[in-house]
Design a protein around this motif. Sequence first.
Motif, PDB file in Angstrom:
ATOM      1  N   LYS A   1      -0.407  27.970  23.239  1.00 19.20           N
ATOM      2  CA  LYS A   1      -1.559  28.524  23.739  1.00 19.20           C
ATOM      3  C   LYS A   1      -1.515  30.136  23.399  1.00 19.20           C
ATOM      4  O   LYS A   1      -0.522  30.811  23.293  1.00 19.20           O
TER       5      LYS A   1
ATOM      6  N   THR B   1      -4.314  27.042  20.977  1.00 19.28           N
ATOM      7  CA  THR B   1      -5.230  26.403  21.870  1.00 19.28           C
ATOM      8  C   THR B   1      -5.613  27.722  22.929  1.00 19.28           C
ATOM      9  O   THR B   1      -4.863  28.308  23.300  1.00 19.28           O
TER      10      THR B   1
ATOM     11  N   SER C   1      -6.602  30.037  25.927  1.00 17.54           N
ATOM     12  CA  SER C   1      -6.399  29.858  27.500  1.00 17.54           C
ATOM     13  C   SER C   1      -6.992  31.418  27.896  1.00 17.54           C
ATOM     14  O   SER C   1      -6.321  32.515  27.802  1.00 17.54           O
TER      15      SER C   1
END
Length: 672
Positions: A582, A613, A615
């Motif tokens: 993340k 990813t 966040s």
Amino acid sequence: MTEWKKTICPYDCPTSCGLLVKTDGTRILEVKGDPDHPASHGLICRKMHGYADSIHSPSRILTPMRRVGEKGEGRFVPVSWDEAISEITGRWKEILSRDGGDAILPFYYSGVMSVIQRKCGDAFFNRMGACSLVKTLCSSAKGAGYEAVMGRTGCLDPRELKHSDFLLVWGSNMKATRIQSMPVLDSARKAGKRVVLIESCAEDMAPYCDGTILIRPGTDGALALAMMHVLVREGLAAEDYLREWSCGWPGFKETLPAYTPVWAEGITGIPADVTEALAMEYGRASRPAIILGSGPSRYGNGGMTVRLITILSALTGAWGRPGGGLCGCNPGIGPCADDTIVTRPDFRTRQGRKVNINQLAQALNGSHGQDPIQSLYVYGSNPVGSVSSQAETVKGLMRQDLFTVVHERFMTDTARYADILLPATFSVEQPDCYLAYGYCTFGTAYKVLEPAGQCRSNWNTFRLLAGAMGYEEAYFKKTEEGMVEELLAHPGPGLAKATDREWDILEKGGVISTPFADHMDFKTETGKILIVNPGQPEPMPRYTSAHGGEYPLRLIAVPSGYTLNSIFLEREDLTGKRGPMKLMLHPLDAAGRNIGDGDKVIAYNDLAQVEFTASLTPWVARGAAAVAGVYGMSLSGSGLLVNALHHQRLSDIGEATTLNDNTVEVRPAFHH
């Protein structure tokens, strides 16, 4: 028949927690905290509750192996120890006769934090005359900055924080790295004491604090200076104390009028009124304590930053009162064991080449007029996952003329590049002594199980290698049990006051408390706090900038509570809960880039492009991007990890990593 035995956690945390393991003599059946441990009191992390799953993992390496595939492919066939040792030492003898010891580099860090198993390779490579590794991967800028002010003075042991009346948690994710000190925050708040957090990424710690101040990465020194400006202006600096107990106060005081909270706001992003209020709250406390993490030191200005925060900790005279001062650097009154018994610096007859651990990529590829090294021996470490400039490191490991040996328990990202892979032990399969670096404790742990398969400890592997190299010194004939006895027979000042009962604990296996430091016994050349230090490159402390970079977001690496560096990646119970790689962004920074929560994104700079990813969280400072934990290359789309975005630059003092001192841009990863 089963029984419970005492042992000690071997991993890189400040506590060296006590463990109780239930065993039938062949397996570990259960692991729990040891309630008798003087610092952890039976509290251990979820990682170690499942320690048996790592020890008995089906993916563990149990036999020596030789590479048969391409480097990095991870294809190996089993060989005997005799074959492996013969091949390693044969290659080393060739390299030594052709290129000398400067062509062979040992590489280790914090895979095991004990005295014998961690450091015994130093003696072997000293005897060989190989390169010396400068081991500054974690917090040596923090240590150098603290020592520039306090010398070898012991700071607060966390157990002394119960006396503090105000706690400032500064750049420390205690939930991930100091779980045993978390009850201190809880009890302080229950007693009506305030706990304030200063962080660039406060996601983990904000719920445990009364107030959170988000700061731009690398600017902590400016906040410390602005707080000191307010303390002097408001008459809250302990001028009499500083005149008596410090060197250089009058000159330093003259520099402070320039460092106003308004000046600091432009650098830190913290509103001037917030800095004013924090300084007043800190200054009015009688026994304020700063709990300092290592993150703020991992910048080009890291040493200076820690100097300034350390001076702030002394400005109100707090060091003269119980619970006042600084926690998180070097506690205690001195070493408990003489580690030169293990490292044997006397074996080295020539100085030889020094390689900084943060510049492994340069050593592998040759730079600054230095030849590339010809052989790398890795143990207790996974540099592909943890050292700056991952892509360059991998490029070096792919060299066909580089002979790489890795002593490991699992097929790590580094192990995949080995020519010879040796199977390593776990802590329960070897004896050792343990010194906690965050608490005043010392302990011994004896072997609980015989090593699995054909696994060997560092000590026993180096004994084999020494024999095959023809090294005849008596040191290489000793057993690891004999080394524990020898260390206990030569105690350092930390054990000077140990009682007969405490010696009995150490001889049987267990942990004892060692004395807390006298925090007014300043162990500097002058016997005083060195606000101005003539021995420093910059004697007068001032605000200095981090390295930075041309990209708009400052990238910081933060610890994960699910794993530890790249340890525990074999445990799906932990990695599954941790989730994908993340990148944490502030919602306003994400909105300007058309990035939504959960989107795939690419972070990039002049070194690499890495997929994450997204966040989104309000607990990251504006202008910062934060990545938690170390992952395996197989979990990354490109095979690159966050350290591919880290430069090899070093800190101002302490030659430390600057892994938090890099900039990136982030864009959506439009996959088609």
